[in-house]
Scaffold this active site. Structure first.
Site, PDB file in Angstrom:
ATOM      1  N   HIS A 202      45.693 -27.701  -0.952  1.00 25.73           N
ATOM      2  CA  HIS A 202      45.558 -27.802  -2.352  1.00 25.73           C
ATOM      3  C   HIS A 202      45.430 -29.304  -2.864  1.00 25.73           C
ATOM      4  CE1 HIS A 202      46.263 -23.573  -2.687  1.00 25.73           C
ATOM      5  NE2 HIS A 202      47.625 -23.675  -2.314  1.00 25.73           N
TER       6      HIS A 202
ATOM      7  N   LYS B 192       0.976 -25.988  -9.756  1.00 26.97           N
ATOM      8  CA  LYS B 192       0.906 -24.978 -10.697  1.00 26.97           C
ATOM      9  C   LYS B 192      -0.132 -23.655 -10.316  1.00 26.97           C
ATOM     10  CE  LYS B 192      -0.429 -23.943 -15.626  1.00 26.97           C
ATOM     11  NZ  LYS B 192      -0.772 -24.609 -16.872  1.00 26.97           N
TER      12      LYS B 192
END
Length: 526
Positions: A279, A137
């Site tokens: 595909h 932090k």
């Protein structure tokens, strides 16, 4: 210049002594806890125990040692906020500039077969994650290291300028929060999978997916969609995400999806094989004495669909095979290795994406190491999670249900066709013969339509289906699908069975004079 202070407290001590020695050489003050402090002191390094630093003893079998204002105040105080600095001065708290912490080995502990709930609980780190969060932090003032791979970069910057750059501190902070997220996710996965009787469910009450981004993609399936490519935390050897791109354009979303389909299919063969995918469906699969023969046979199945396809080999690609492949337009080429001569062939085709996926330890017999244990499909506001379809059917498991028994050659063709059908979108019908596909029918709403399409494709490719083997990924619901493949020339069929009309279909097979075997295993692929 103010002396820097480093708090070093690690479970995995690999490389930490050398790192601490370097820090000491740079004039950094060392704080430490427990076993880490002993390791450093035994090596002759001046180190202050955290208990001496805080004036509060370690207690509760080590559960409480760093949960103290002198630790978290030293990590969280912002150097650019006068009130913060005044507060820590008032309470005689010294700043901590570097935090070196890796956590109790929770993941490794619960991965052990004999792990008990008590073992797991005792390996849940409390103080470590709390310190890491505090330091991360306050990243502008504190460099937080959570992995030994980060030591070298930090040392290099300290040696160069006496400080760690803001860019590096921020990157370390992000890595720290990611580590805490992964750690907490692992704890949640484990605990929410436990039942009252101590057994574990295969699927935890909360699923915590954690993946690492490999790259942003230009777009998704279509240009109006955005996309990115991620990998598992610990990717298995021999999996697509371990691929090394040797040349070619950036991979697209569709390239990656089709490459995975081709790679997973070709890995299922234990002799030289080639798979061509278009595909998401194999449009040509074959085995051969080497890659050139395998490719030539696979290409024959459907030369039209092979244009612009994905081609995968499960063996080293040599110059002979490369010269054959280079005659067509290839989007992606995949193999475990390439000879220098093969790479030279494709150097002239700069846009062709060439991927090398190294064999896992153990060689081709260990391909299954790269398989996913689970498959995940996204649905509206939810997920479907299942075990992956890794079931392999062996010849000894097949049940012959017709009067006519298949020959050895027919059995081999059926098993080959069955392997291919597993990777074809349902409804799947696959004609094979001579260790190659002859016609593939994929993704139709009706199985009979898949059968017709497969035979039409064979005809268009100039391939005879006389004497061929056919695999169906699921049972024939009526005899009409069987009649279509028999009229096309098939003389043996492999299918799961399990239809209420199995007797009708088996009777039709006997009437047609073909051999039929049942696997008892279905391979839907949606």
């Amino acid at each position: 210049m103010t002396q820097l202070t480093a708090l070093v407290s690690v479970s995995d001590k690999a490389g930490v002594l050398e790192f601490a020695r370097e820090l000491h050489g740079l004039g950094v003050k060392l704080l430490s806890t427990g076993g880490t402090a002993k390791l450093l002191a035994d090596a002759g390094l001046p180190v202050t125990e955290v208990a001496d630093h805080t004036g509060f003893p370690e207690m509760l079998d080590g559960r409480v040692k760093t949960l103290h204002p002198k630790i978290h105040g030293g990590l969280l105080a912002r150097r650019d906020v006068p009130a913060h600095m005044a507060a820590i001065k008032e309470h005689r708290i010294d700043t901590i500039d570097l935090l070196v912490v890796n956590l109790y080995p929770f993941e490794a502990t619960v991965a052990k077969p004999g792990c008990t709930l008590e073992d797991a609980i005792e390996n849940i780190d409390i103080g470590g994650p709390a310190m890491v969060r505090s330091a991360a932090k306050n990243w502008k003032d504190v460099a937080v290291l959570t992995d030994s791979s980060q030591y070298a970069q930090v040392l290099a910057e300290l040696k160069e300028s006496g400080s760690v750059t803001q860019a590096t501190k921020f990157a370390l902070s992000v890595a720290a929060f990611n580590r805490i997220s992964n750690y907490d996710g692992a704890i949640s996965d484990y605990l929410s999978s436990l039942k009252v009787d101590g057994t574990r469910s295969e699927y935890p009450a909360q699923s915590n997916a954690r993946f690492i981004k490999l790259q942003d993609l230009r777009y998704g399936e279509n240009p109006h969609q955005t996309a990115a490519f991620y990998r598992d935390q610990h990717p298995a050897p021999g999996s697509l995400v371990t691929a090394k791109q040797l040349q070619g354009k950036e991979l697209s979303y569709n390239n990656i999806a089709d490459a995975d389909a081709a790679w997973e299919c070709v890995k299922s063969f234990d002799t030289p094989a080639c798979v061509i995918v278009k595909h998401a469906n194999p449009c040509g699969v074959a085995m051969g004495a080497g890659p050139a023969e395998a490719y030539a046979k696979a290409f024959k199945t459907d030369p039209t669909s092979a244009f612009g396809g994905i081609i995968a080999f499960n063996c080293e690609l040599d110059a002979t095979a490369a010269q054959l492949v280079a005659k067509q337009f290839v989007e992606v080429l995949i193999a475990p290795s390439f000879t220098p001569e093969a790479l030279l062939v494709f150097a002239a085709k700069a846009n062709t994406r060439v991927l090398q996926i190294a064999l896992p330890k153990g060689g081709a017999t260990a391909w299954d190491q790269g398989r996913n244990a689970q498959d995940v499909k996204r649905v509206g506001s939810g997920l479907l999670i299942q075990t992956a379809d890794n079931r392999e059917v062996q010849a000894g498991e097949l049940k012959v249900v017709t009067t006519l028994l298949p020959s050895e050659a027919q059995m081999n063709d059926m098993l080959f066709a069955w392997k291919v059908a597993k990777y074809v979108k349902s409804n799947a019908i696959v004609f094979c013969g001579g260790e190659m596909t002859l016609g593939v029918g994929a993704g139709q709403m009706s199985r009979i339509d898949s059968a017709r399409i497969a035979s039409i494709k064979a005809e268009n490719a100039g391939l005879s289906l006389k004497g061929s083997a056919v695999a169906s990924d699921a049972f024939f619901p009526f005899r009409d699908g069987l009649d279509v493949v028999c009229e096309a020339g098939a003389t043996c069929v492999i299918q799961p069975g399990g239809s209420v009309r199995d007797d009708e279909v088996i009777a039709a097979a006997n009437e047609r004079g073909i051999a039929m075997v049942l696997t008892g295993v279905r391979h839907f692929r949606h």
